[in-house]
Write an enzyme that holds these catalytic residues in place. Sequence first.
Site, PDB file in Angstrom:
ATOM      1  N   ASP A   1       0.817  -1.223   0.000  1.00 46.91           N
ATOM      2  CA  ASP A   1       0.000   0.000   0.000  1.00 46.91           C
ATOM      3  C   ASP A   1       0.844   1.265   0.000  1.00 46.91           C
ATOM      4  O   ASP A   1       0.421   2.303   0.509  1.00 46.91           O
ATOM      5  CB  ASP A   1      -0.936   0.027   1.215  1.00 46.91           C
ATOM      6  CG  ASP A   1      -1.691  -1.266   1.391  1.00 46.91           C
ATOM      7  OD1 ASP A   1      -2.376  -1.676   0.432  1.00 46.91           O
ATOM      8  OD2 ASP A   1      -1.596  -1.878   2.464  1.00 46.91           O
TER       9      ASP A   1
ATOM     10  N   GLY B   1      -4.031  -4.847  -5.193  1.00 46.29           N
ATOM     11  CA  GLY B   1      -4.898  -3.968  -5.965  1.00 46.29           C
ATOM     12  C   GLY B   1      -4.321  -2.571  -6.041  1.00 46.29           C
ATOM     13  O   GLY B   1      -3.807  -2.062  -5.064  1.00 46.29           O
ATOM     14  N   HIS B   2      -4.354  -1.969  -7.211  1.00 49.02           N
ATOM     15  CA  HIS B   2      -3.873  -0.605  -7.333  1.00 49.02           C
ATOM     16  C   HIS B   2      -4.757   0.169  -8.314  1.00 49.02           C
ATOM     17  O   HIS B   2      -5.311  -0.391  -9.249  1.00 49.02           O
ATOM     18  CB  HIS B   2      -2.406  -0.551  -7.767  1.00 49.02           C
ATOM     19  CG  HIS B   2      -2.066  -1.414  -8.945  1.00 49.02           C
ATOM     20  ND1 HIS B   2      -1.716  -2.744  -8.821  1.00 49.02           N
ATOM     21  CD2 HIS B   2      -2.033  -1.160 -10.266  1.00 49.02           C
ATOM     22  CE1 HIS B   2      -1.473  -3.256 -10.013  1.00 49.02           C
ATOM     23  NE2 HIS B   2      -1.662  -2.317 -10.910  1.00 49.02           N
ATOM     24  N   THR B   3      -4.872   1.439  -8.047  1.00 44.31           N
ATOM     25  CA  THR B   3      -5.708   2.317  -8.852  1.00 44.31           C
ATOM     26  C   THR B   3      -4.833   3.161  -9.766  1.00 44.31           C
ATOM     27  O   THR B   3      -3.848   3.747  -9.321  1.00 44.31           O
ATOM     28  CB  THR B   3      -6.552   3.235  -7.951  1.00 44.31           C
ATOM     29  OG1 THR B   3      -7.399   2.424  -7.139  1.00 44.31           O
ATOM     30  CG2 THR B   3      -7.402   4.182  -8.770  1.00 44.31           C
TER      31      THR B   3
END
Length: 714
Positions: A162, A191-193
């Site tokens: 993160d 997960g990455h945006t």
Amino acid sequence: MQPGSTQLLVAGGISLGCSFLFFMGGATELTSAAKRCASRVMSHTLIQGCLRWLRLLPRKGAAWKRVKSDPRIFHEDEGQEELLSVREHGSGVEKLLSHVGYNVELIDARAAAYDVIKDMPPMPELDYIPSRRYAEASAEEVLYPLIEKSACLLVPGAYFGDEGKGKTVDAIARHPAVKVVARVNSGENAGHTVIGENGVKYDFHLCPSGLLTPGKVNVVGPECVMDPVSFMEREVSQLLNTGVPYIDRLFIGNVHLVCPHHKLLDLIRSWESPNSSTLQGMGPVHASKASRLGLRLDHLFNPREGPQGARHRLEQDMQVYWGALKALGVGEAELLQKAKANSKIQEHVLAFIEAEDKAGYVLDLFDRYVVTNRDFPPRADVSHLLRHSVARGDKVLLEGPQSYFLSNAAEKVWDSGTSANTDASGMLCASRLNLTADGIRPLVINVHKTPGSSRVGSGANPCSFVPQHYFSSVSATKFDFETMAIDWRRVNKQYFATIQPNGVVAPGKFTNSVGTFDLGVAMAAATCIHPSHREFGVTSGRPRVVGFFDCVAQAEMIQVQGPYCSISAFDRGDDYDEYGVCIAYVFVHPQGSSLFSNGREFKSGTIIKAGEQLPTQQVLYFCQPIVKKVRGWRDTPIFARSSWWRSQQHPVVLPEPVCELLDIIEHFSGTQVISIGNGPKGDEIIYIRPMPVESTISGAVKGFARRATRELSL
């Protein structure tokens, strides 16, 4: 093979024994005895932590409310899920009040630890006066010279995931010589945006961040694990819906396949607390991989039948699923009801439970989503592609999932990490590049985040404002934090005022119109919901545990992965009056006992400095931070769109408090910071260079004057 068959070999070992260990809880008959040995003043963190390290506690967890994450910031949800027992507590914000449930134990434990170390003499290192100054520079001045020396570039996380790695990946990918961006291991639990040039927000899990950078080839390597259904429905669908051309720039290697039974094994493992896991099947699929069972992508394109066929392999692997149900004492009818009640269980997983021919169902499913699906990205020998790209003189970029301390090779905290080797060496190994080739010279740009360094999952966390398991123990949510109605300026000022001259954090309480809270709880909650922080997981929605920048952990990582580091979200300091950097730990055992790690004895009062031997997690559970305070820079905000920053004549010399924080991090951890983030957008990053020593003399004089003033006031 049917449930209850005498042919089950799960408990018997053979090739499936190691997989079976994945879902076995532990020796419950030892739990009560171990607990009786613990002092009443021992905090729930310490008891649970050590017992979990010894694998004596059954793993249970809390129900979590799905929370929408902030789309502006690159995030990765990574690591082993927190599966600790939910304590008895009130509902809503009541469960966070200082006199309710576990909070009473927490406050008592803090007081007991503080009594042991409150009179500890200050470390000489606390007198360090930061004096270096840093100036703004360009990517061409700072980043590109590093890139040009190497053929293989790596961007791993420096802490516990993160960290916002996507921004650095994007910056490196834009270098004209970088031709390939690769994800080489792990799976969709990361997960990455990423915000594309079209302004659309994309949530990726396996797709490399460089997919939205024109002219780059992106690959998912053979050591990755993939559920083809999730991949197509959650990731590729975004590309299709927004018209992003990917067929000629996204290639899939011979990945290991996450099957429905892997996700159900996650559910079975967390039976009493099904919301405590992301249910992505990461542990079980890596167990299948280690057992040399399960499926890879190539199996789908070859005959199903025969001893080497996909059906035989799948039926062998599913024996663990049948064994898990038998060990739990439930049937598929009960499993189906449990699965239907959990929103994270996908429809194709539910259909698997009801299927008579389970292997046939899975293979037919994957045929539809992969083999006969023209939208599935083209396949490639990714390792071969990477090697030939380097041989042609191109540069390749390896995008790290998770982080150094979440790697299964991180010896000191391995039991609370993920299932893949996600440190830089693991990424290199998974790439299958020839490390002896001329010019390969791997370059590692580690990525950290501060203020508000964060961690998800379980384990020890000496630098956090609350114990690592606290949020799951009380089942805290974003709504609870908002209901606490905490004034940020007030709690920030009160919390950092508790840091004593010897660097020890004194316990305290925070009271407002809602009630009285442990001060660390109030600080943690306020940090999570701060508009510039929004520390909630992209995949899980859970609040992340936040705290000080940890120079002890950073120094350990730097010794392994090299000095270069980008620190994201540095502009958060714009809204801090003070902040803190952990420069050492002090070991405090509530019973005065000693523990041992790699031949070293740790007694109460033992100090672990940055750069020294980092103990294993059993010791870290009993460590408290020694904190050096730094000033915030509220009057000179570096946020890219702030009035102050836009009014400056660039390039600028960074504000003095910003320089002080950078200097302290570099001095104590051996880090060389090359850039800091000053906003959520991809181009909101400040590359920095240290100014010549002679230009920092005046800063040193000012620092000496400040120190003298403080000493006189004492």
